[in-house]
Design an enzyme around this catalytic site. Structure first.
Site, PDB file in Angstrom:
ATOM      1  N   ASP A  78      -1.008  -7.332   5.692  1.00 50.97           N
ATOM      2  CA  ASP A  78      -2.203  -6.524   5.464  1.00 50.97           C
ATOM      3  C   ASP A  78      -3.264  -7.448   4.885  1.00 50.97           C
ATOM      4  O   ASP A  78      -3.161  -7.899   3.744  1.00 50.97           O
ATOM      5  CB  ASP A  78      -1.893  -5.378   4.506  1.00 50.97           C
ATOM      6  CG  ASP A  78      -3.055  -4.407   4.349  1.00 50.97           C
ATOM      7  OD1 ASP A  78      -4.222  -4.859   4.433  1.00 50.97           O
ATOM      8  OD2 ASP A  78      -2.817  -3.210   4.141  1.00 50.97           O
ATOM      9  N   TYR A 122       0.844  -1.197   0.000  1.00 46.36           N
ATOM     10  CA  TYR A 122       0.000   0.000   0.000  1.00 46.36           C
ATOM     11  C   TYR A 122       0.882   1.251   0.000  1.00 46.36           C
ATOM     12  O   TYR A 122       1.804   1.396   0.811  1.00 46.36           O
ATOM     13  CB  TYR A 122      -0.891  -0.049   1.237  1.00 46.36           C
ATOM     14  CG  TYR A 122      -1.808   1.106   1.485  1.00 46.36           C
ATOM     15  CD1 TYR A 122      -2.649   1.603   0.497  1.00 46.36           C
ATOM     16  CD2 TYR A 122      -1.870   1.685   2.747  1.00 46.36           C
ATOM     17  CE1 TYR A 122      -3.512   2.653   0.754  1.00 46.36           C
ATOM     18  CE2 TYR A 122      -2.737   2.734   3.023  1.00 46.36           C
ATOM     19  CZ  TYR A 122      -3.549   3.220   2.021  1.00 46.36           C
ATOM     20  OH  TYR A 122      -4.408   4.271   2.291  1.00 46.36           O
ATOM     21  N   LYS A 171     -12.540  -0.213   5.399  1.00 49.68           N
ATOM     22  CA  LYS A 171     -13.082  -0.866   4.215  1.00 49.68           C
ATOM     23  C   LYS A 171     -14.289  -1.735   4.587  1.00 49.68           C
ATOM     24  O   LYS A 171     -15.359  -1.224   4.853  1.00 49.68           O
ATOM     25  CB  LYS A 171     -11.990  -1.685   3.528  1.00 49.68           C
ATOM     26  CG  LYS A 171     -10.704  -0.897   3.255  1.00 49.68           C
ATOM     27  CD  LYS A 171     -10.903   0.316   2.391  1.00 49.68           C
ATOM     28  CE  LYS A 171      -9.604   0.921   1.891  1.00 49.68           C
ATOM     29  NZ  LYS A 171      -8.785   1.589   2.922  1.00 49.68           N
TER      30      LYS A 171
END
Length: 388
Positions: A179, A107, A204
């Site tokens: 992650d 990310y 999310k």
């Protein structure tokens, strides 16, 4: 209990709150004691009540308890954003002079923190090809303390062989952080595949309604104290209102994810048939390079996937996106709404160059009627064809 039941029941204690189904929003900074003895009792190891707002309230603890049970860890720790959870977990395990090794598909904001902040603090940072598997060991250094994985990558969707990577990392005593936002606690069980610490951007799918920033880190008892200590030292704790909303979202996550998954696959199948598409970035589809790993390790998929188009003009790409009004242009994902945006993996690689020449588009399939979404994409492809 099966995990769909855990989603509904985890972290709930109506008996503690007068029978209330949901843990109430408990807002406080100061926690007072009536006597010196009561105050001193807060220092005892087995004390499980509130001490100070920055250390959490029952609203936060209910969320943490529920997620720990779903993920299969012993403790979960909530943070005020996904990024705070990502970097807070890494910092918990390193000191000056240590080395952190991260997947090249990591990310973007995590990469930025590692390069701009952690390296400035005397921690060495480097990256490895996300397809490395067991050969990740070639990147180890004598002082490697953390190996950080993300599978699939949130922009490029490479599947990583997590068990193979974890096995090599553990041989040198490194801690494996993952992650797990894409897989969620429902579709990927990191601790069953060798991961030591699992990280979620709860913004999310756990929250699911695009109205809260939240992160969660889950660990087994061996590693939980370091995570807890680091979070406490940084004062990273979400507010009770956000925690309440995250709990509310959690209760329906399994139902929402089933629809996200179904819609994403239907959209990906439609796009894959277009002559303008070079390839799909969708590991749950047969034929994807990572499909076998996905099928081996995951029990489902979410609503996020990517498309690599053949080279085209900016005007043509804009015509495609603008012809799909149900797909808003937005940087997040995991909420109820469908999203689309162009991403630029070629700008964020250091050891595994991105070689595709055409634009990369990331889709998030929301909870709208699938036929409406399909019609939108068909309209987009029609507009694209006219603009080429």
């Amino acid at each position: 209990m099966r995990q769909e039941t855990k989603v509904v029941t985890g972290g709930r204690h109506p008996e503690r709150f007068g029978g209330a189904v949901n843990t109430p929003v408990i807002r406080t900074s100061t926690v007072v004691a009536e006597t010196v003895a009561d105050w001193n009792r807060m220092d005892e190891p087995d004390y499980d009540g509130m001490i100070y707002g920055r250390l959490g309230t029952p609203t936060v603890w209910s969320l943490e308890e529920a997620v720990a049970e779903l993920e299969g860890g012993d403790r979960s720790f909530a943070y005020p954003s996904g990024l705070a959870a990502n970097v807070g977990a890494v910092v918990a395990f390193v000191s000056a002079g240590d080395h952190v090794l991260l997947t090249d598909s990591v990310y973007g904001p995590v990469r930025r923190f590692m390069n701009n902040v952690l390296s400035r603090m005397g921690v060495e940072v480097s990256f490895f090809d996300p397809l490395a598997g067991a050969s990740v060991k070639e990147h180890f250094r004598p002082h490697t303390k953390v190996v950080y994985v993300e599978s699939p990558g949130s922009l490029t969707f490479e599947m990583q062989d997590i068990p193979a990577i974890a096995a090599e990392a553990h041989k040198i005593g490194a801690v494996v952080l993952m992650d797990n936002t894409w897989g969620t606690p429902l579709y990927y069980k990191p601790f069953e595949h060798g991961v030591d610490v699992s990280i979620q951007s709860a913004t999310k799918y756990i929250v699911g309604h695009s109205d809260v920033m939240m992160g969660l880190v889950t660990a087994k008892s061996e590693h939980a104290p370091k995570v807890q200590r680091c979070r406490q030292d940084f004062g990273l704790i979400p507010g009770p209102d956000d925690s309440y909303l995250a709990l509310r979202g959690l209760r329906t996550m399994h139902v929402r994810l089933a629809q996200h998954q179904k819609s994403a696959l239907a959209l990906a199948d439609l796009l894959a048939g277009s002559a303008s598409v070079e390839r799909m970035l969708c590991p749950q589809r047969p034929g994807d390079p990572g499909h076998d790993l996905w099928k081996r390790d995951f029990t489902g998929a979410c609503g996020l996937f990517g498309v690599v188009f053949k080279p085209m003009s900016k005007k043509a790409l804009a015509a495609f996106i603008d012809a799909m009004p149900l797909f808003a242009i937005g940087a997040s994902w995991g909420g109820y709404e469908s999203l689309v945006m162009q991403v630029h993996p070629e700008k964020a690689r250091t050891v595994s160059p991105w070689t595709d020449k055409g634009p990369v588009i990331r889709f998030h399939a929301g909870l709208e009627n699938i036929d409406d979404l399909l019609e939108n994409v068909e309209a987009g492809l029609t507009a694209l064809g006219k603009a080429l």
